[in-house]
Design a protein around this motif. Structure first.
Motif, PDB file in Angstrom:
ATOM      1  N   SER A 217      -2.809  -6.811  -2.305  1.00 24.88           N
ATOM      2  CA  SER A 217      -2.015  -8.035  -2.210  1.00 24.88           C
ATOM      3  C   SER A 217      -2.637  -8.958  -1.174  1.00 24.88           C
ATOM      4  O   SER A 217      -3.403  -8.524  -0.308  1.00 24.88           O
ATOM      5  CB  SER A 217      -0.569  -7.710  -1.810  1.00 24.88           C
ATOM      6  OG  SER A 217      -0.512  -7.276  -0.463  1.00 24.88           O
ATOM      7  N   LYS A 218      -2.267 -10.222  -1.249  1.00 24.41           N
ATOM      8  CA  LYS A 218      -2.765 -11.183  -0.269  1.00 24.41           C
ATOM      9  C   LYS A 218      -2.290 -10.826   1.130  1.00 24.41           C
ATOM     10  O   LYS A 218      -3.023 -11.002   2.112  1.00 24.41           O
ATOM     11  CB  LYS A 218      -2.322 -12.587  -0.655  1.00 24.41           C
ATOM     12  CG  LYS A 218      -3.066 -13.169  -1.856  1.00 24.41           C
ATOM     13  CD  LYS A 218      -2.761 -14.651  -2.032  1.00 24.41           C
ATOM     14  CE  LYS A 218      -3.610 -15.250  -3.134  1.00 24.41           C
ATOM     15  NZ  LYS A 218      -3.437 -16.719  -3.258  1.00 24.41           N
ATOM     16  N   ALA A 219      -1.041 -10.348   1.243  1.00 23.81           N
ATOM     17  CA  ALA A 219      -0.494 -10.001   2.557  1.00 23.81           C
ATOM     18  C   ALA A 219      -1.250  -8.854   3.211  1.00 23.81           C
ATOM     19  O   ALA A 219      -1.249  -8.721   4.431  1.00 23.81           O
ATOM     20  CB  ALA A 219       0.991  -9.648   2.431  1.00 23.81           C
ATOM     21  N   LYS A 220      -1.904  -8.042   2.409  1.00 21.48           N
ATOM     22  CA  LYS A 220      -2.730  -6.961   2.944  1.00 21.48           C
ATOM     23  C   LYS A 220      -4.133  -7.443   3.312  1.00 21.48           C
ATOM     24  O   LYS A 220      -4.967  -6.656   3.745  1.00 21.48           O
ATOM     25  CB  LYS A 220      -2.823  -5.815   1.932  1.00 21.48           C
ATOM     26  CG  LYS A 220      -1.534  -5.042   1.738  1.00 21.48           C
ATOM     27  CD  LYS A 220      -1.214  -4.165   2.922  1.00 21.48           C
ATOM     28  CE  LYS A 220      -0.039  -3.254   2.639  1.00 21.48           C
ATOM     29  NZ  LYS A 220       0.241  -2.323   3.757  1.00 21.48           N
ATOM     30  N   GLY A 221      -4.393  -8.739   3.092  1.00 24.19           N
ATOM     31  CA  GLY A 221      -5.662  -9.323   3.521  1.00 24.19           C
ATOM     32  C   GLY A 221      -6.826  -9.081   2.606  1.00 24.19           C
ATOM     33  O   GLY A 221      -7.990  -9.247   3.002  1.00 24.19           O
TER      34      GLY A 221
END
Length: 393
Positions: A217-221
């Motif tokens: 995910s984007k939140a996981k970079g």
């Protein structure tokens, strides 16, 4: 003790599932009996570990019984909804009608703690709640759910919470216990190293491989990691072990840009993570604006315990306190710096040896796994025997 545990459990992937697995295995070794109701057979493959036949042996132990709920074909009724909690409760009634248990544990507020609450009332059996960070961030504050969920927490015979949420939980229930999971002893630099070709069916050189573990995910970079990796020489590889709704977008981008040295694999079970971590050159944890303030990934510490360098986002590195000195800080949006840190780590011939030499130091600054298991066992016994002395340390 004889415990009925309702919750996520392998092959369901995730940090809470991993914690439950390692805890249950140790409690069983100490002679306790545990029955688990979980629902992995209701879930699609992207939410499960990819397990080889020999991996399933890890879920077979004397003293461990697992009820794995399948999807339930059901006629339509009005108003229709998916009766997941009722399915768990019905299975629990069937079990509790035949056996006596000392305690019911609901791990996650919905649907497991909700179901544990109902079973506790039906059978007059004590129950405790173990919540996750996402429970407190997303479920408990929800205006349509908070009154019910707070009621469950107030009337639980105990709450297992994490240190950062102790004070808030104690306001709801004085029998709140700190649950501070420790890292199992098989996270070390000495044991077996995974053969990536044999186990993952991916033929790449592990010593030239960067590993990303977790939800894609984007939140996981993951975007930052991919962009920082692009300038790296094609002799090195990026291995992404995980799943997520963003995976298809990422795969499409990699294909369109003609990147050949990025490889994907589904989640693997927690008992395989140490050998994979020991095999690769480094692990990257690039979380950025993750959204759950109390979240602290266990991956950085597990990684350095395995003697492998961990590159950790500057947003979360301070959460590791004194052990941050053994981590490599990356400022994810600064792609030039990120790429430089990756390249330096890949070129290093001493970083793994340094971590191996400091293994005992790193271990000494963490809670002993054996002490953790003894602490949980003690707190569970307090609840069963109605001892109100609470662990608040």
């Amino acid at each position: 003790m004889k415990i009925l545990l309702l919750g996520k459990f392998p092959p369901i992937q995730g940090g809470e599932s991993n914690k439950a697995y390692f805890l249950v295995k140790e409690l069983i070794k100490k002679g306790h009996e545990i029955t688990i109701i979980t629902n992995s057979l209701e879930l699609n493959d992207s939410l499960l570990y990819q397990m080889a036949d020999f991996d399933t042996e890890q879920l077979k132990d004397k003293g461990l019984t697992i009820y794995n709920l399948k999807s339930m074909p059901l006629f339509k009724f009005i108003p229709y909804y998916e009766p997941s909690s009722e399915y768990i409760i019905s299975t629990g009634i069937e079990i509790l009608s035949k056996e006596n248990f000392d305690l019911i544990i609901g791990w996650y507020l919905l649907p497991f703690s909700s179901s544990a609450f109902s079973l506790s009332k039906i059978f007059s059996t004590k129950f405790i709640v173990q919540h996750a960070g996402s429970d407190l961030k997303r479920l408990l504050p929800h205006p349509k759910l908070k009154f019910y969920l707070e009621h469950i927490l107030r009337f639980a015979d105990g709450i297992f919470t994490y240190p950062s949420s102790l004070n808030n939980m104690k306001k709801l229930n004085k029998n709140t216990f700190v649950h501070r999971p420790a890292i199992p002893n098989n996270f070390n630099p000495h044991d077996e190293v995974m053969d990536l070709k044999e186990y993952l069916k991916i033929d790449i050189a592990p010593t030239k491989t960067i590993l990303f573990l977790g939800k894609i995910s984007k939140a996981k970079g993951i975007d930052y990691l991919l962009n920082a990796f692009k300038p790296i020489s094609s002799e090195f590889n990026l291995l992404i072990v995980g799943e997520g709704v963003y995976k298809a977008t990422l795969e499409s981008q990699i294909k369109n840009e003609g990147i050949k040295n990025v490889f994907f694999h589904r989640f693997i079970p927690p008992w395989r993570i140490p050998s994979l971590t020991r095999a690769v050159k480094c692990v990257v944890i690039p979380e950025w604006n993750f959204g759950v303030e109390i979240h602290r990934s266990g991956i950085p510490l597990e990684t350095i315990l395995c003697g492998t360098p961990a590159l950790v986002s500057s947003q979360i590195i301070e959460n590791y306190f004194s052990l941050a000195r053994f981590l490599i800080q990356i400022n994810c949006p600064d792609l030039e710096d990120f790429t430089t840190k990756l390249q330096t780590t890949l070129d290093s011939t001493t970083s793994k040896q340094f971590l191996k030499e400091n293994y005992e130091t790193i271990r000494s600054e963490l809670m002993s796994f054996d002490e953790y298991i003894n602490s949980v066992e003690k707190d569970l016994m307090k609840i069963i025997h109605n001892n109100n002395e609470v662990n608040t340390e």
